[in-house]
Design an enzyme around this catalytic site. Structure first.
Site, short mmCIF file in Angstrom:
data_model
loop_
_atom_site.label_atom_id
_atom_site.label_comp_id
_atom_site.label_asym_id
_atom_site.label_seq_id
_atom_site.Cartn_x
_atom_site.Cartn_y
_atom_site.Cartn_z
N HIS A 51 -31.61 61.25 -29.97
CA HIS A 51 -32.37 61.46 -28.98
C HIS A 51 -33.96 61.95 -29.32
O HIS A 51 -35.00 61.44 -28.64
CB HIS A 51 -32.35 62.46 -27.99
N ASP A 101 -24.61 53.39 -26.77
CA ASP A 101 -23.13 54.05 -27.52
C ASP A 101 -22.02 53.04 -27.63
O ASP A 101 -21.38 52.57 -28.11
CB ASP A 101 -22.91 54.51 -26.25
N CYS A 108 -29.70 48.97 -21.06
CA CYS A 108 -31.26 49.46 -21.32
C CYS A 108 -30.42 50.36 -22.59
O CYS A 108 -31.20 51.09 -22.65
CB CYS A 108 -30.82 50.56 -19.25
N GLU A 132 -20.82 51.27 -21.76
CA GLU A 132 -21.40 51.57 -22.90
C GLU A 132 -20.00 52.43 -23.82
O GLU A 132 -20.24 52.62 -24.79
CB GLU A 132 -22.46 52.72 -22.80
C1 PEP Z 1 -27.31 53.75 -24.48
O1 PEP Z 1 -25.90 54.48 -24.80
O2 PEP Z 1 -27.12 52.46 -24.52
C2 PEP Z 1 -28.38 54.29 -23.56
C3 PEP Z 1 -28.94 53.90 -23.14
O3 PEP Z 1 -28.16 55.91 -22.93
P1 PEP Z 1 -28.22 57.05 -24.10
O4 PEP Z 1 -28.99 56.85 -25.46
O5 PEP Z 1 -28.82 58.03 -23.21
O6 PEP Z 1 -26.82 57.77 -24.41
MG MG Z 2 -25.45 56.27 -23.75
#
Ligand code: PEP
Ligand code: MG
Length: 559
Positions: free
Chosen positions: A183, A449, A496, A425
């Site tokens: 993150h 993910d 995304c 995901e």
């Molecule tokens: C993902 O898993 O691709 C996603 C966009 O969610 P995060 O990165 O917040 O887990």
């Molecule tokens: Mg995710």
């Protein structure tokens, strides 16, 4: 001069700045005996530490009542007597007396039958930790002393760390641990801050104020560079700024290929502030609003009104452009200070995201109601994370329906046609894509993910980061299957995950039929520029060719 090189990066840009080192060493109590003459001054030192801790806690107490309890505990007379008694009678220094008193209390609390009282042991540890910091004069916020624009070097950075720093002063991030989809990388990307994660051992070699160059695009971190190299990098940075400006200038043009095929370029954001920043890049909307940041930056579950205000502000900022709000995706590596997650062997496979929301239904409904209410002020879509079964989707939708009925009864406006979609995901969601597509308006593929689950490779583990690769044919085929299933049932297919903003991947994804590319805002102009320069027909053909390849190497040869 000393160099570090990281094979895979997710960010770009240059930083030429001094280093600011964050060391999270465990504070040693430094216990020793004192002479009889030192007793009074030692007691005074302890009293000053109590005063300092209480001053900090008083400020925090207005945010959370836990800190009010800690305030009382820090000044507790029995604890005071315990510590000062040991200083006086045993000639222990304040640290030693504090640690012994802490241990006594922790033992007493932990042996109690009452669960509430047992939990006070954790408070005692926390408060004595704070007193110890105060005794040693260590600031609780490791970023407080940062005064000039610097490259932060740390072992690792949690999302709560970034909340503590003044991002205006951050020229770049370098962490020893963490993967490209951790993150901190995502926050860095959203803010356009160059970032290098998983760089390996560095902390032993750096000191505050050392001059450094961070070249995030090629994964280089150079400590104490020569003057000539600094000048070379200053030129590169200026050239990058010129190119970025040119792409931004062209980004007002429509999102369509040379043969007129339309796509949309959206941003991933975590707050209304991110949206303000993203709007500079002429985005078509927000494909992922990570609502968890609203929860992580708070000291309590945000109320319906608090959430409503944030979502409404976001929707209004976007002025009719799409705003896809992902419902709470917490757990895994994202914790909350005010909610105790179970200790788990595999938190990424554990109690998180929609799994938690479907148990904590009141909390979930609070969020759904806030989103619905905000939908009267813009074009909002609801997106559920981490779906693995149709039953989960049905359960979430049943709660959504309850919320709608409540709002109807209360005569509160919301978008009656609000669109609902899921993040794809998990491998389960891919395998069930046709079933899901019948029930939703859109998919958004979360490759961060999805890649880790399809390949069984931890996205944050630097030891195996070489294996974490979304160009793996298994991941590409999972993506293609998901897009096709969406289109078979007239649902839209977006992405995304960070892959959507990957320059090597974007035209391939376009060729697979992806409708929406949602990414860190600062990549938006570049991807749009790239896709505007190709034809859909040619990319479709190439995608089919790529999907037939059986190794990453062959895939890359075709790109
Ligand atoms: C993902 O898993 O691709 C996603 C966009 O969610 P995060 O990165 O917040 O887990
Ligand atoms: Mg995710």
């Amino acid at each position: 001069m000393k160099e570090w090189k990281v094979p895979k990066t997710s960010s770009r840009g240059y930083a030429i700045a001094p280093v600011y080192v964050v060391r999270t060493v465990e504070v040693k109590a430094d216990e020793r005996k004192i002479s009889a003459e030192e007793v009074d001054s030692e007691i005074k030192r302890f009293e000053a530490a109590v005063a300092k801790a209480q001053e900090d806690l008083l400020e925090l107490a207005s945010q959370n009542e836990i800190f009010a309890a800690h305030y009382a505990m820090a000044g507790d007379i029995a604890i005071y007597d315990g510590v000062t008694g040991k200083i006086r009678e045993n000639c222990d220094n304040a640290e030693a007396a504090l640690m012994q008193t802490r241990d006594e209390y922790v033992m007493i609390f932990e042996s109690m039958d009452d669960e509430y009282m047992r939990e006070r042991a954790a408070d005692m540890k926390d408060v004595s930790g704070r007193l110890l910091y105060a005794l040693k004069g260590i600031e609780d916020n490791p970023f407080a002393a940062m005064k000039e624009k610097s490259i932060i070097v740390a072992k690792d950075l949690a999302p709560s760390d970034t909340a503590k720093m003044n991002l205006e002063l951050v020229a770049g991030f370098v962490t020893e641990e963490g993967g490209v989809t951790s993150h901190v990388s995502i926050i860095a990307k959203n803010q356009g801050i160059p970032c290098l994660v998983g760089a390996g051992p560095i902390l032993d070699e750096v000191e505050n104020g050392m001059k450094a160059i961070l070249d995030a695009g090629s994964g280089m971190f150079i400590l104490e560079p020569e003057e000539a190299l600094i000048r070379e990098y200053e030129e590169k940075a200026a050239e990058l700024a010129r190119l970025t400006e040119e792409m931004e200038r062209l980004s007002t043009l429509p999102s369509e290929t040379m043969d007129g095929h339309k796509f949309s370029i959206c941003a991933n954001v975590g707050s209304p502030a991110d949206i303000r920043n993203a709007l500079k890049y002429q985005i078509d909307g927000v494909g992922l609003f990570r609502s968890e940041f609203l929860y992580m930056e708070n000291d309590h579950f945000p109320t319906e009104d608090e959430q409503f205000e944030a979502y409404k502000e976001a929707a209004e900022l976007l002025g009719g452009r799409e705003l896809t709000i992902r419902t709470l995706d917490i757990g895994g590596d994202k914790g909350l200070d005010y909610y105790e997650f179970p200790k788990e062997e595999n938190p990424f496979l554990g109690y998180r995201a929609i799994r938690m929301c479907l148990e904590e239904t009141e909390m979930f409904k609070t969020q759904l109601r806030a989103i619905l209410r905000a939908s009267a002020f813009g074009y909002i879509r609801i997106m559920y994370p981490m779906m693995i079964s149709v039953e989960e989707l049905q359960a979430a939708n049943a709660l959504l329906l309850e919320c709608k009925k409540e709002l109807d009864q209360e005569q509160i406006a919301y978008d009656k046609k609000i669109q609902v979609g899921i993040m794809v995901e998990t491998p389960a969601a891919v395998m069930m894509a046709d079933d899901f597509a019948e029930l939703v308006d859109f998919f958004s593929i979360g490759t961060n993910d999805l890649t880790q689950y399809v390949l069984a490779v931890d996205r944050g583990n630097p030891r195996i980061s070489e294996k974490y690769n979304s160009f793996h044919p298994a991941v590409l085929r999972a993506i293609a299957h998901t897009i096709e299933a969406a289109h078979r049932h007239n649902a839209k297919a977006g992405m995304c995950g960070e892959f959507a903003g990957d320059e090597m991947a974007s035209s391939l994804l376009l060729g697979m039929g992806l409708d929406e590319f949602s990414m860190s805002a600062n990549g938006a102009s570049r991807i749009k520029y790239q896709l505007r320069g190709v034809t859909y027909e040619a990319m479709k053909e190439r995608a089919q060719e790529v999907l037939r390849q059986s190794t990453i190497e062959k895939v890359m040869e075709h790109l």
